[in-house]
Design a protein around this motif. Sequence first.
Motif, PDB file in Angstrom:
ATOM      1  N   ALA A  83       0.829  -1.206   0.000  1.00 55.54           N
ATOM      2  CA  ALA A  83       0.000   0.000   0.000  1.00 55.54           C
ATOM      3  C   ALA A  83       0.862   1.254   0.000  1.00 55.54           C
ATOM      4  O   ALA A  83       0.563   2.232  -0.695  1.00 55.54           O
ATOM      5  CB  ALA A  83      -0.921  -0.009   1.230  1.00 55.54           C
ATOM      6  N   SER A  84       1.930   1.274   0.774  1.00 56.14           N
ATOM      7  CA  SER A  84       2.847   2.422   0.820  1.00 56.14           C
ATOM      8  C   SER A  84       4.277   1.898   0.881  1.00 56.14           C
ATOM      9  O   SER A  84       4.861   1.785   1.970  1.00 56.14           O
ATOM     10  CB  SER A  84       2.554   3.301   2.032  1.00 56.14           C
ATOM     11  OG  SER A  84       2.558   2.518   3.217  1.00 56.14           O
ATOM     12  N   PRO A  85       4.847   1.546  -0.256  1.00 56.07           N
ATOM     13  CA  PRO A  85       6.183   0.958  -0.262  1.00 56.07           C
ATOM     14  C   PRO A  85       7.244   1.927   0.236  1.00 56.07           C
ATOM     15  O   PRO A  85       7.187   3.133  -0.045  1.00 56.07           O
ATOM     16  CB  PRO A  85       6.405   0.598  -1.739  1.00 56.07           C
ATOM     17  CG  PRO A  85       5.469   1.476  -2.489  1.00 56.07           C
ATOM     18  CD  PRO A  85       4.283   1.673  -1.600  1.00 56.07           C
ATOM     19  N   ALA A  86       8.220   1.386   0.969  1.00 51.23           N
ATOM     20  CA  ALA A  86       9.319   2.208   1.471  1.00 51.23           C
ATOM     21  C   ALA A  86      10.281   2.573   0.346  1.00 51.23           C
ATOM     22  O   ALA A  86      10.805   3.690   0.305  1.00 51.23           O
ATOM     23  CB  ALA A  86      10.067   1.464   2.581  1.00 51.23           C
ATOM     24  N   GLY A  87      10.553   1.617  -0.558  1.00 52.72           N
ATOM     25  CA  GLY A  87      11.401   1.909  -1.704  1.00 52.72           C
ATOM     26  C   GLY A  87      12.851   2.165  -1.365  1.00 52.72           C
ATOM     27  O   GLY A  87      13.520   2.929  -2.062  1.00 52.72           O
ATOM     28  N   ARG A  88      13.358   1.509  -0.298  1.00 53.26           N
ATOM     29  CA  ARG A  88      14.760   1.696   0.116  1.00 53.26           C
ATOM     30  C   ARG A  88      15.421   0.354   0.350  1.00 53.26           C
ATOM     31  O   ARG A  88      14.757  -0.620   0.713  1.00 53.26           O
ATOM     32  CB  ARG A  88      14.839   2.523   1.411  1.00 53.26           C
ATOM     33  CG  ARG A  88      14.385   3.955   1.296  1.00 53.26           C
ATOM     34  CD  ARG A  88      14.399   4.605   2.674  1.00 53.26           C
ATOM     35  NE  ARG A  88      15.640   4.283   3.393  1.00 53.26           N
ATOM     36  CZ  ARG A  88      15.710   4.156   4.724  1.00 53.26           C
ATOM     37  NH1 ARG A  88      14.615   4.289   5.456  1.00 53.26           N
ATOM     38  NH2 ARG A  88      16.867   3.886   5.291  1.00 53.26           N
ATOM     39  N   VAL A  92      13.799  -3.296   2.115  1.00 51.89           N
ATOM     40  CA  VAL A  92      13.309  -4.091   0.989  1.00 51.89           C
ATOM     41  C   VAL A  92      12.555  -5.324   1.473  1.00 51.89           C
ATOM     42  O   VAL A  92      11.588  -5.765   0.829  1.00 51.89           O
ATOM     43  CB  VAL A  92      14.482  -4.488   0.064  1.00 51.89           C
ATOM     44  CG1 VAL A  92      15.485  -5.372   0.780  1.00 51.89           C
ATOM     45  CG2 VAL A  92      13.974  -5.185  -1.195  1.00 51.89           C
ATOM     46  N   VAL A  93      12.944  -5.883   2.609  1.00 49.75           N
ATOM     47  CA  VAL A  93      12.249  -7.060   3.130  1.00 49.75           C
ATOM     48  C   VAL A  93      10.818  -6.713   3.515  1.00 49.75           C
ATOM     49  O   VAL A  93       9.885  -7.498   3.279  1.00 49.75           O
ATOM     50  CB  VAL A  93      13.021  -7.650   4.327  1.00 49.75           C
ATOM     51  CG1 VAL A  93      12.200  -8.724   5.020  1.00 49.75           C
ATOM     52  CG2 VAL A  93      14.348  -8.236   3.853  1.00 49.75           C
ATOM     53  N   GLU A  94      10.624  -5.546   4.102  1.00 52.78           N
ATOM     54  CA  GLU A  94       9.267  -5.128   4.490  1.00 52.78           C
ATOM     55  C   GLU A  94       8.379  -5.005   3.256  1.00 52.78           C
ATOM     56  O   GLU A  94       7.213  -5.439   3.268  1.00 52.78           O
ATOM     57  CB  GLU A  94       9.338  -3.797   5.235  1.00 52.78           C
ATOM     58  CG  GLU A  94      10.133  -3.857   6.532  1.00 52.78           C
ATOM     59  CD  GLU A  94      10.288  -2.488   7.151  1.00 52.78           C
ATOM     60  OE1 GLU A  94       9.409  -1.623   6.923  1.00 52.78           O
ATOM     61  OE2 GLU A  94      11.285  -2.267   7.854  1.00 52.78           O
ATOM     62  N   ASP A  95       8.913  -4.407   2.196  1.00 56.23           N
ATOM     63  CA  ASP A  95       8.123  -4.275   0.971  1.00 56.23           C
ATOM     64  C   ASP A  95       7.818  -5.651   0.371  1.00 56.23           C
ATOM     65  O   ASP A  95       6.706  -5.896  -0.115  1.00 56.23           O
ATOM     66  CB  ASP A  95       8.872  -3.421  -0.050  1.00 56.23           C
ATOM     67  CG  ASP A  95       8.896  -1.945   0.333  1.00 56.23           C
ATOM     68  OD1 ASP A  95       8.095  -1.558   1.206  1.00 56.23           O
ATOM     69  OD2 ASP A  95       9.710  -1.199  -0.222  1.00 56.23           O
ATOM     70  N   TYR A  96       8.796  -6.535   0.392  1.00 60.84           N
ATOM     71  CA  TYR A  96       8.599  -7.859  -0.196  1.00 60.84           C
ATOM     72  C   TYR A  96       7.507  -8.631   0.541  1.00 60.84           C
ATOM     73  O   TYR A  96       6.683  -9.315  -0.088  1.00 60.84           O
ATOM     74  CB  TYR A  96       9.919  -8.637  -0.163  1.00 60.84           C
ATOM     75  CG  TYR A  96       9.767 -10.088  -0.560  1.00 60.84           C
ATOM     76  CD1 TYR A  96       9.636 -10.453  -1.889  1.00 60.84           C
ATOM     77  CD2 TYR A  96       9.737 -11.089   0.407  1.00 60.84           C
ATOM     78  CE1 TYR A  96       9.474 -11.779  -2.259  1.00 60.84           C
ATOM     79  CE2 TYR A  96       9.581 -12.414   0.049  1.00 60.84           C
ATOM     80  CZ  TYR A  96       9.452 -12.761  -1.282  1.00 60.84           C
ATOM     81  OH  TYR A  96       9.284 -14.073  -1.628  1.00 60.84           O
ATOM     82  N   ARG A  97       7.467  -8.520   1.852  1.00 63.63           N
ATOM     83  CA  ARG A  97       6.492  -9.289   2.638  1.00 63.63           C
ATOM     84  C   ARG A  97       5.060  -8.850   2.386  1.00 63.63           C
ATOM     85  O   ARG A  97       4.124  -9.584   2.675  1.00 63.63           O
ATOM     86  CB  ARG A  97       6.819  -9.168   4.129  1.00 63.63           C
ATOM     87  CG  ARG A  97       7.995 -10.047   4.554  1.00 63.63           C
ATOM     88  CD  ARG A  97       8.279  -9.896   6.010  1.00 63.63           C
ATOM     89  NE  ARG A  97       8.984 -11.053   6.546  1.00 63.63           N
ATOM     90  CZ  ARG A  97       9.417 -11.145   7.792  1.00 63.63           C
ATOM     91  NH1 ARG A  97       9.211 -10.141   8.642  1.00 63.63           N
ATOM     92  NH2 ARG A  97      10.033 -12.220   8.215  1.00 63.63           N
ATOM     93  N   GLU A  98       4.874  -7.673   1.809  1.00 65.38           N
ATOM     94  CA  GLU A  98       3.516  -7.208   1.518  1.00 65.38           C
ATOM     95  C   GLU A  98       3.051  -7.588   0.111  1.00 65.38           C
ATOM     96  O   GLU A  98       1.902  -7.331  -0.256  1.00 65.38           O
ATOM     97  CB  GLU A  98       3.436  -5.687   1.688  1.00 65.38           C
ATOM     98  CG  GLU A  98       3.607  -5.226   3.140  1.00 65.38           C
ATOM     99  CD  GLU A  98       3.370  -3.733   3.292  1.00 65.38           C
ATOM    100  OE1 GLU A  98       2.497  -3.204   2.560  1.00 65.38           O
ATOM    101  OE2 GLU A  98       4.041  -3.115   4.114  1.00 65.38           O
ATOM    102  N   LEU A  99       3.948  -8.179  -0.681  1.00 61.76           N
ATOM    103  CA  LEU A  99       3.554  -8.605  -2.025  1.00 61.76           C
ATOM    104  C   LEU A  99       2.658  -9.829  -1.951  1.00 61.76           C
ATOM    105  O   LEU A  99       2.841 -10.699  -1.105  1.00 61.76           O
ATOM    106  CB  LEU A  99       4.789  -8.936  -2.871  1.00 61.76           C
ATOM    107  CG  LEU A  99       5.788  -7.809  -3.157  1.00 61.76           C
ATOM    108  CD1 LEU A  99       6.953  -8.357  -3.948  1.00 61.76           C
ATOM    109  CD2 LEU A  99       5.119  -6.670  -3.908  1.00 61.76           C
ATOM    110  N   ARG A 100       1.699  -9.936  -2.858  1.00 60.57           N
ATOM    111  CA  ARG A 100       0.843 -11.109  -2.977  1.00 60.57           C
ATOM    112  C   ARG A 100       0.645 -11.448  -4.444  1.00 60.57           C
ATOM    113  O   ARG A 100       0.020 -10.669  -5.165  1.00 60.57           O
ATOM    114  CB  ARG A 100      -0.519 -10.884  -2.286  1.00 60.57           C
ATOM    115  CG  ARG A 100      -0.450 -10.739  -0.785  1.00 60.57           C
ATOM    116  CD  ARG A 100       0.065 -12.039  -0.123  1.00 60.57           C
ATOM    117  NE  ARG A 100       0.093 -11.924   1.343  1.00 60.57           N
ATOM    118  CZ  ARG A 100       1.098 -11.435   2.040  1.00 60.57           C
ATOM    119  NH1 ARG A 100       2.180 -11.019   1.402  1.00 60.57           N
ATOM    120  NH2 ARG A 100       1.050 -11.360   3.355  1.00 60.57           N
TER     121      ARG A 100
END
Length: 627
Positions: A83-88, A92-100
């Motif tokens: 929903a609101s990617p960090a983009g850093r 990167v792990v936090e963004d990856y865990r939100e992918l579906r």
Amino acid sequence: MELSERTDLIAMVCAVLGGVAVLATLWRRPEEDEAAAVARLARAVKSIGEPQWLSSLGGDLKAIDVTFAFRPHAGVRAAALPASPAGRLERVVEDYRELRPRRMVITGEPGAGKTVLARKFVMKLIEVRGEDEPVPVLIALADWDAGEPFHDWLVRHLQHDYGLPLASARRIVAARMVLPVLDGLDEMDATGAEPEDSRAAQALDALGGYQDGTDPAPLVLTCRSREYDALEAAGSHILDAARLELAPVTPDQARDFLALRGARRPARWQPLLDHIHDRPSGVLARSLSTPWRLTLAAVAYQREGDPAHLLAAVSEREVADRLLARFIGASVANSPKGVSRYTSGQVHRTLRVLALSLGSGRSAGSDLTPLDLGRLVPRRAVGAVIVGTMAGAALLHVSVLLRWNEVAGPTRLVTCAGLLLTVVMGLTAGSLTTSCFRLPGVPKLGSSLWNIGLRRWLRKMPKSWSGAYLLVLLVFMTAAFLGGFPNALGLVLALCGGATLIVLALPIAAVAEIDRMATGPAGGLRAFVWLGAYFGGGVLMALTAYAKSQDPLMLTSLGLVLSVGVLMEAALLAYVLYLLLNRRTLPLRLARFLDWSVSAGLMRTSGAVYQFRHREFQEWLVRHPEP
């Protein structure tokens, strides 16, 4: 020694070998359960990944915090994005865990930091993963052929790269407790390959069917932007995946990174940092807009030299040339073994010869294999040595027929057949290439791959040709030498000679169970050295037997060993000739030099080949003959 005694001795030796084979086949270690295997893999990934991370950053733990953005797909199936990617990089792990589903493709320009991001992702995820989450494993894609099932390829790398037993590797791959982080999709094909027929397209098709139950299985993939755009246009991209595009490094990010890496000499770095701040669109800021160039600058001026020297550059090309001119010297100085083993001038000249062997311009290759350097030797030189050896072998057969003209029966038949075979091979040797014979790669001494290969061979020995081959070899050699040596000395020489061939044959049989790619770029070279030692042992034994017994069969056997041996060793022969012709610029132990270059950060390995650290470095070497 009586015939009955010889027969008893042969039977006893065969019984001992058979008993050892049966015991080795029955021996098994208790298999570990899934949780223990996953824990073992996690520990191995962490311990192996830490030094790789340090090496990729040029000897420092600080990486630039690159930024990225998820690139939406237009009109195709894609993963649901955060929903609101960090983009850093750091998140990167936090963004990856939100992918579906959790499928991600990392793309970027050359030098943008794709591999660094992949390694950071692995190290970060290992730190925070739960017990029920898969273990991330970074693997280079270069050695995978779509003809090999992806699960088998993954199991092989878990065995080789991380030392897992076969049963454990299969168990956790089947349970989907491995998260493949696949690096270098763009390195699977030569430059300019058509996307439709490329190995990369076949790999993407195979990965598209990689599933976990009824859902797409998680995976991460890296590729250059241009190559992945071409694959997308050809309809070969992965469905249900998110594409992450690395952004250029901003001037502020470059300043922060260089300030951290130059902390040992801040006064020296300050003029350069001020210049980037005052001229964010200038030549220097544009030149240092990729992680590769920033790491290059940090390595070049890590311990000596003045970074302000870059301020006088008037173009991006000149900035790169000034950095690369210091790269080799700084890498040699920073390497613990570099000062005592090689000088920067030696390293420069050697690497330039290797760069030239790959060609120049857009048609230049990137994959370097030591044995393939033999193709640069004039065919006449290799052919002259092969034909000369064949002629010597033919003379041995002719001398047997002329000196022992009364010889009849099997000996005469073998001699005539050997002469015919030698003549035919000699006539056709000129049309053969030096790569006609491909052997399984041989690991380094002390490598865990020996354990894997020997175990596989021992498990299947009763059902394979290898066991029968060794038994027949032992029986033949023992019978031949006991017949030629009727005294105690002859018996000792026979047993020692037979044992020598058996010892050399065991590794040859064992490495047949090891994939050639798993042994690294120098594995093929070591295989031919092993084979050469085997043929050399056969030559010495035939000469010794002939000197003792004056048996013409031993002399004609020597001719056969010489002719077959030189033909199978053509690739090694061409490689040795290449080293001799370039002895002023290349070390005779070239494979050791290449391994050192990898540890010094000048080169890297990808599957079964060496590659220069970056294409820009390779092209710079071609343009600069002297340090």
